[in-house]
Design a protein around this motif. Structure first.
Motif, mmCIF file in Angstrom:
data_model
loop_
_atom_site.group_PDB
_atom_site.id
_atom_site.type_symbol
_atom_site.label_atom_id
_atom_site.label_comp_id
_atom_site.label_asym_id
_atom_site.label_seq_id
_atom_site.Cartn_x
_atom_site.Cartn_y
_atom_site.Cartn_z
ATOM 1 N N ALA A 30 0.826 -1.208 0.000
ATOM 2 C CA ALA A 30 0.000 0.000 0.000
ATOM 3 C C ALA A 30 0.860 1.256 0.000
ATOM 4 O O ALA A 30 0.548 2.245 -0.668
ATOM 5 N N ALA A 31 1.969 1.198 0.756
ATOM 6 C CA ALA A 31 2.875 2.347 0.797
ATOM 7 C C ALA A 31 3.602 2.509 -0.526
ATOM 8 O O ALA A 31 3.704 3.610 -1.076
ATOM 9 N N LYS A 32 4.116 1.399 -1.062
ATOM 10 C CA LYS A 32 4.856 1.460 -2.329
ATOM 11 C C LYS A 32 3.998 1.991 -3.471
ATOM 12 O O LYS A 32 4.499 2.643 -4.388
ATOM 13 N N ALA A 33 2.703 1.709 -3.414
ATOM 14 C CA ALA A 33 1.791 2.149 -4.476
ATOM 15 C C ALA A 33 1.682 3.672 -4.543
ATOM 16 O O ALA A 33 1.270 4.222 -5.566
ATOM 17 N N LEU A 34 2.068 4.355 -3.468
ATOM 18 C CA LEU A 34 1.975 5.811 -3.435
ATOM 19 C C LEU A 34 3.251 6.493 -3.926
ATOM 20 O O LEU A 34 3.270 7.716 -4.088
ATOM 21 N N MET A 41 -2.818 15.295 2.453
ATOM 22 C CA MET A 41 -2.452 14.688 3.730
ATOM 23 C C MET A 41 -3.140 15.398 4.881
ATOM 24 O O MET A 41 -3.411 16.589 4.809
ATOM 25 N N ILE A 42 -3.390 14.643 5.936
ATOM 26 C CA ILE A 42 -3.916 15.220 7.158
ATOM 27 C C ILE A 42 -3.253 14.516 8.332
ATOM 28 O O ILE A 42 -2.902 13.337 8.240
ATOM 29 N N GLY A 43 -3.038 15.236 9.400
ATOM 30 C CA GLY A 43 -2.362 14.619 10.531
ATOM 31 C C GLY A 43 -1.577 15.602 11.377
ATOM 32 O O GLY A 43 -0.883 15.233 12.324
ATOM 33 N N GLY A 44 -1.686 16.902 11.037
ATOM 34 C CA GLY A 44 -0.990 17.917 11.821
ATOM 35 C C GLY A 44 0.453 18.106 11.398
ATOM 36 O O GLY A 44 1.028 17.277 10.686
ATOM 37 N N GLY A 45 1.058 19.211 11.836
ATOM 38 C CA GLY A 45 2.452 19.492 11.535
ATOM 39 C C GLY A 45 2.730 19.698 10.064
ATOM 40 O O GLY A 45 3.832 19.413 9.590
ATOM 41 N N LEU A 53 4.041 10.050 7.300
ATOM 42 C CA LEU A 53 2.664 9.757 7.667
ATOM 43 C C LEU A 53 2.321 8.303 7.383
ATOM 44 O O LEU A 53 3.010 7.630 6.618
ATOM 45 N N LYS A 54 1.230 7.859 7.978
ATOM 46 C CA LYS A 54 0.711 6.535 7.673
ATOM 47 C C LYS A 54 -0.018 6.570 6.334
ATOM 48 O O LYS A 54 -0.503 7.613 5.895
ATOM 49 N N VAL A 55 -0.117 5.422 5.696
ATOM 50 C CA VAL A 55 -0.773 5.335 4.389
ATOM 51 C C VAL A 55 -2.211 5.860 4.470
ATOM 52 O O VAL A 55 -2.669 6.587 3.578
ATOM 53 N N ASN A 56 -2.938 5.498 5.548
ATOM 54 C CA ASN A 56 -4.340 5.900 5.620
ATOM 55 C C ASN A 56 -4.522 7.381 5.932
ATOM 56 O O ASN A 56 -5.652 7.877 5.981
ATOM 57 N N GLU A 57 -3.430 8.111 6.149
ATOM 58 C CA GLU A 57 -3.511 9.557 6.340
ATOM 59 C C GLU A 57 -3.254 10.311 5.038
ATOM 60 O O GLU A 57 -3.234 11.541 5.021
ATOM 61 N N CYS A 58 -3.059 9.560 3.967
ATOM 62 C CA CYS A 58 -2.792 10.138 2.653
ATOM 63 C C CYS A 58 -3.942 9.846 1.696
ATOM 64 O O CYS A 58 -4.491 8.751 1.691
#
Length: 296
Positions: A30-34, A41-45, A53-58
């Motif tokens: 899942a990460a490599k696919a990005l 993106m969301i998650g602050g900072g 970030l985590k995959v599900n935050e993208c």
């Protein structure tokens, strides 16, 4: 300063959302696919040049979408969609929105026009009303007009709106909306009740453009509610599957319904300049700034 005491001398990276190109990933498929894709993106900072970030935050954007287009595609679009979804889930058929000429308000109008939802817009000037009429809004009332209460009541009679989302927060506006909803309900009431209409009227406060206390002049019966509404608790409430459907719509309509417009692009350093702070600090309609941390 008293309310901000806990923040003093604390390093607190800020920025709720952003967008950029993925330059490195973890080992999962899942990460490599990005890799190499432009993602929101969301998650602050997010006021930074790099974020892990985590995959599900993208949120992968469609081919051709830019980071600037994706930079504001989480909070405002999902908030606007969350309002219409809340309306449906709570059994209302139309809604009211304040500070309605904002970037978010314009998105909400486009959603409601496309989905056939009657929307009553409350603005604070003729110029803001013009912005909304230009994109097809039908019901726009000016809270500074001497006929405001009558204008709002008439719009509520026509639309049947019994739920409102208020970005102003303080002052009399929330109470005025409830009063006009009560007046609209009574225009079609069949019998008199000393307790007011049995139609439930709801105002959700989601912003604080006016920091004063909320003033409620109890002129709207007993079937009413005033509460707070925020995007992230709403997304947690509806669950991952329904949240994914909302995000998919945002991506599909990023260049139309959910397009954002910016007055100025500034770097992180320029965001601290007093002349820029003087503009975006007013939180005025049509003065949305985009921060580009890579800008020289």
């Amino acid at each position: 300063m008293k309310s901000m005491a806990a923040r003093l001398d604390e390093s607190m990276p800020v920025g709720n959302e952003g967008a950029g190109v993925v330059i490195k990933t973890g080992s999962s498929d899942a990460a490599k696919a990005l890799m190499g894709k432009t993602v929101a993106m969301i998650g602050g900072g997010m006021y930074a040049q790099y974020r892990t970030l985590k995959v599900n935050e993208c949120l992968p954007l469609t081919t051709g979408a830019t980071a600037a287009e994706g930079a504001s595609c989480f909070v405002n679009p999902l908030t606007a969609l969350g309002m219409t979804e809340t309306m449906r889930r709570e059994g209302h058929k139309a809604l009211v929105h304040t500070a309605a000429a904002s970037n978010l308000g314009q998105m909400l109008n486009k959603i409601c026009i496309k989905d056939g939802i009657p929307l009553v817009n409350i603005v604070r000037s003729k110029e803001q009303a013009y912005i909304l009429h230009k994109i097809g809004a039908k019901y726009v009332v000016d809270s500074t007009a001497p006929t405001f209460m009558d204008d709002l009541t008439n719009a509520l009679v026509e639309t049947g709106a019994t739920i409102a989302f208020d970005a102003i927060g303080g002052g009399k506006l929330a109470g005025q909306i409830l009063t006009c909803m009560e007046n609209a309900a009574n225009k079609t009431a069949k019998v008199y009740s000393r307790y007011g209409s049995s139609v439930h009227k709801q105002v959700y406060i989601y912003g604080s453009l006016d920091p004063r206390p909320v003033e409620l002049n109890r002129a709207f019966g007993m079937a009413w509610g005033v509460g707070g509404w925020l995007l992230f608790p709403f997304l947690m409430k509806i669950g991952a599957a329904d949240g994914a459907k909302l995000r998919a719509r945002v991506v599909a309509e990023l260049k139309t319904t959910f397009a954002s417009h910016y007055t100025k692009v500034v770097s992180l350093q320029e965001a601290l300049q007093l002349d820029n702070i003087a503009v975006y600090g007013k939180r005025a309609t049509g003065e949305k700034f985009l921060i580009n941390p890579n800008k020289a």
